[in-house]
Every structure is written in structure tokens, then in C-alpha cells.
Design an enzyme around this catalytic site. Sequence first.
Site, PDB file in Angstrom:
ATOM      1  CB  ILE A 143       5.424  11.607  -4.530  1.00  0.00           C
ATOM      2  CG1 ILE A 143       5.474  11.102  -3.077  1.00  0.00           C
ATOM      3  CG2 ILE A 143       3.986  11.665  -5.032  1.00  0.00           C
ATOM      4  CD1 ILE A 143       4.757  11.975  -2.075  1.00  0.00           C
ATOM      5  CG  LEU A 202      10.701   3.526  -1.468  1.00  0.00           C
ATOM      6  CD1 LEU A 202      10.640   3.328   0.037  1.00  0.00           C
ATOM      7  CD2 LEU A 202      11.710   4.597  -1.836  1.00  0.00           C
ATOM      8  CB  VAL A 241       3.013 -11.861  -0.235  1.00  0.00           C
ATOM      9  CG1 VAL A 241       3.439 -12.929  -1.242  1.00  0.00           C
ATOM     10  CG2 VAL A 241       1.958 -10.941  -0.840  1.00  0.00           C
ATOM     11  N   GLY A 268       0.829  -1.208   0.000  1.00  0.00           N
ATOM     12  CA  GLY A 268       0.000   0.000   0.000  1.00  0.00           C
ATOM     13  C   GLY A 268       0.854   1.245   0.000  1.00  0.00           C
ATOM     14  CE  LYS A 300       9.262  21.657  -2.975  1.00  0.00           C
ATOM     15  NZ  LYS A 300       9.731  20.277  -3.206  1.00  0.00           N
TER      16      LYS A 300
END
Length: 496
Positions: free
Chosen positions: A344, A331, A183, A13, A78
Site C-alpha cells: 500500500i 500491482l 475496458v 478501483g 500496528k
Amino acid sequence: MKNVIKKVVIVGGGTAGWISAALLKRVIGNSLEIELIESEAIGTVGVGEATIPPIRLLNNVLGINEAEFLRETKATIKLGIQFENWRVKDESYFHSFGAPGKSMAFCQFHHFWKRSQLLGDTSSLWDYDLNYLCAMQGKFAQINSKDSILELPYAYHFDASLYANFLRKFSEKMGVKRTEGIVQQVALNNESGFVESLTLKDGQVIAGDLFIDCSGFKGLLIQQQLGTGYDDWSHWLPCDRAVAIPSERFETTLPYTRSIAHSAGWQWRIPLQHRNGNGLVYSSAHYTDAEATDLLLSNLESKPLGDPNLIQFKTGRRRKQWNRNVLAVGLSSGFLEPLESTSIHLIQSAIVRLIHLFPHQGIDNSVVNEYNQQSKVEFEQIRDFLILHYHLNERNDSQFWRDLRNMEVPQSLLHKIQLFADSGKIFREQNDLFLESSWIQVMLGQGIIPKDYHPIANNISDEKLFEMLKSIKNIKHEPLSKLPSHDDFLKKYCEL
């Protein structure tokens, strides 16, 4: 025989998993079944709290209301990043999302500014940048103007965990199935080597046609099962650890990120509505974990709100982002430190690329190869931009900075640096995430002053040149008196 892609299974997730689920379901719709497997027992890294402007496109495609998003994720605006101590200690410069000056045909604005400098002008390039001016005065509001000179591109700081939760609710409403579990086994097809199904700890078997690995650094499918391999870039980007900690918010919320260089790494300071995000990215060859933690804690400037979180990583990329029927996102696909807030965005671009190349009647090698080539180029272009910050330094206070200044850099980056140093010219590579204005700001901020400028800048007289610069500066300054403070904007906008 190829399998038609009817079901996508997402493993993991967090931000990566839920961006993947939300975007695929929103764009491809009911023709695709999506199931996401995650476990409350497995934490997420959650350091990606700063973003870049393309995230607004993502939210728009998803149909997310901006005010609701800002409220739910405790987000702030930002306008760019302030880099402190990067060229030398006690000096800073700004990398804004805007473009200084005004667009010119065949000749970028900074060439006119460079000519004015040779004539005695002492203004900064950032005096002509609306993002910078707003950031320094702590002001923000959307500017509705058809004049491109008044564009105010922006992104967000937000709580990554809250954003993942926000997208989870959004995705489940659209029909994404979430399964709680870990898993335990992966079944591979004996002939193709494709993943066929996953067995969870509770015995559930989940089959799929395409699997998206959002399992983080461990790369549960892409590496542990398929052995895809990893290109290590730590010889160019030697920081390999980070320590992160939240702290109390400041009374005034800055509309920009701060990146503060130390003797062997750099510190981020990210303002949110409810707290500050803080972290130190560092080289374990130069700081022990205890030294890094002490350095961060002594530079917080507000009370810590939790315990330090230590993160280990290796900068680089998976040799294939897409291997067989597994796509690595987040990642699991690689890691480029959050210096320019690209983590992101790389999740977003990975799924956008998948949508563009989505297999219709099954997975073909030509599609997989095209995806991997585009991913490789994207990672390498961002890598070069990050190396630029480190390599162009004049610090002599530590071996870390001296080594980075003297290291060999990729030829692609060396060419860009030399071209700008000689002529002031910069050209954006095809699909480069960073615009010319970004490269110009960082090169100037890191101390490269071009020897020359474009001859088009000589087409007007000295008098006309200074009149033009004054006019642009006045136009850029004009909105400032009418804009609310960043905090006032957030308070009013989030209450709508």
C-alpha cells in the site's frame, strides 16, 4: 504538440485506484478532472491489510478523521512485526516502527548497547524500544510528549476492501467520477503511441490525457497495450504464490503483525476488529497448492470464515512505471511480497511522486525519466531489505532456506551486511523507506552480531554507561503502567 493534462483516467478501483483518485483530487483539486473506471464483476487481490507509518500522513493529507477511519475499515493498531522462525526455528525477534534507545550525535545507540554486552550486560536491544514493550504487553494510546525518546510511531491493520470503499465515498464527494464498466478496446495515437481513449463493453468511449493503470497483475495498459516489460527478481525472492483466508478474531487483539516462517515460505497473521487476516506466501517449487493450503489451515488457531483464495505472482517490477502517458500504480507496476507491508505504501508513494512531478503543459521525457529513476531506486531499496530477511538465515531444515543462504545477493545489500558485521555501522541511503533502526533490528534479529562498535561509545566510564542505559530503560518503561490495553483503546476511541 503536447497535450495539457486536464483529465486523468484511472483504470481499476481497489486500494490502488481509490488512493490515486483521492490523493490527486485532494491535492490538485478542481483544475483536474478525474474519472475512475471499475467493474463490480472484477475482484481485487485484497491481501494488503497491513501498513507502515507513512499511511498516517496520507490520511492526514486527505483530511480523514482517524476514529472514523478505524471504525469504517475495522482497523487495529500496528506497532511492528514479530518475525518467528526466520533465523532458526523456535526463535523470534521484533521489527518495531520505533528506534531502540535514544538518538545520539554521531553514534547510534546500539554501539553503546554493544559495548555494555561486552561488559557482561545481558539486556536485549528491544528492552529499550517503547514500541516493542507496548506490543508485548498489548497496550496502546497516542503519547503526547515533546521528548523524542517517547515517540510511539504506529500504522494500521485494516480490511483493504473496506478501505477502498471508504476512499471511494470520500473521492466521489470531492467530485471524482466513477464509471462502471469493463475496458474492451484501447485507442492509441498513431504518431506518439499515447493512449487516447478507452472503449467499454457497453460502447462508452472515455478519453483522457493521462491514464493511471490500476488493473492489477495483468497490466491492461502498461503491459498489454504498451509492452513495457518486467524485471523478474524471483532468483532473489523465489516465493511466487500466496493462499489467503480470513478467520474468526481472537479474544485479545495484538497490536502487531506476526510473520511466521515455514519450510518454504512464511505465514502472515493480521488482527482486525472483526476477524483475522491469514495467508501463506510460498514457493510453488517446494509446495503444491494443496500442501500450502493444508499448511495454512492447520496453523490458523481460529475458525475459518471463508474459502482459501489462491494468488499467483512474480516478484519484480515493471521496467518503466511511467510509459508514454500511462502510469502504472499498484500491482500493475510490480510486486514485492508483503513481508514488510510495503504494497500500500508503494501505491501512496507512486501518486505522491506523480504530484511532485505532475506535468503542467504536457508530458516531457525529462519528467518521465526522473519519475522512473526514482521508482526504480525505491523498488530496489525495498527489494534489498526483503532479501536481507531470507539471506541471513541459519536454518538447515529445508533446501529452500539453504539455497537462500548461499545465493548471490545484490552488491548494494552485500556491502550493507559486511559493513554492519565488521563495524556495527549502518547508513541510510537517500530516500530509503527504511530507517537505520529498521536495518539494525533485522540484522541483529537475523543473527549478525557486529565485531566492533564506534569509539565514541568509550567516551564514558563503565559506571556512567550502565547508569545511562538504566535511565533510558526506565524512561521507556515508565508510560506502560498508564497506557490502556489495545482493545480498550480501540473501543473507547472508535466510539468518539
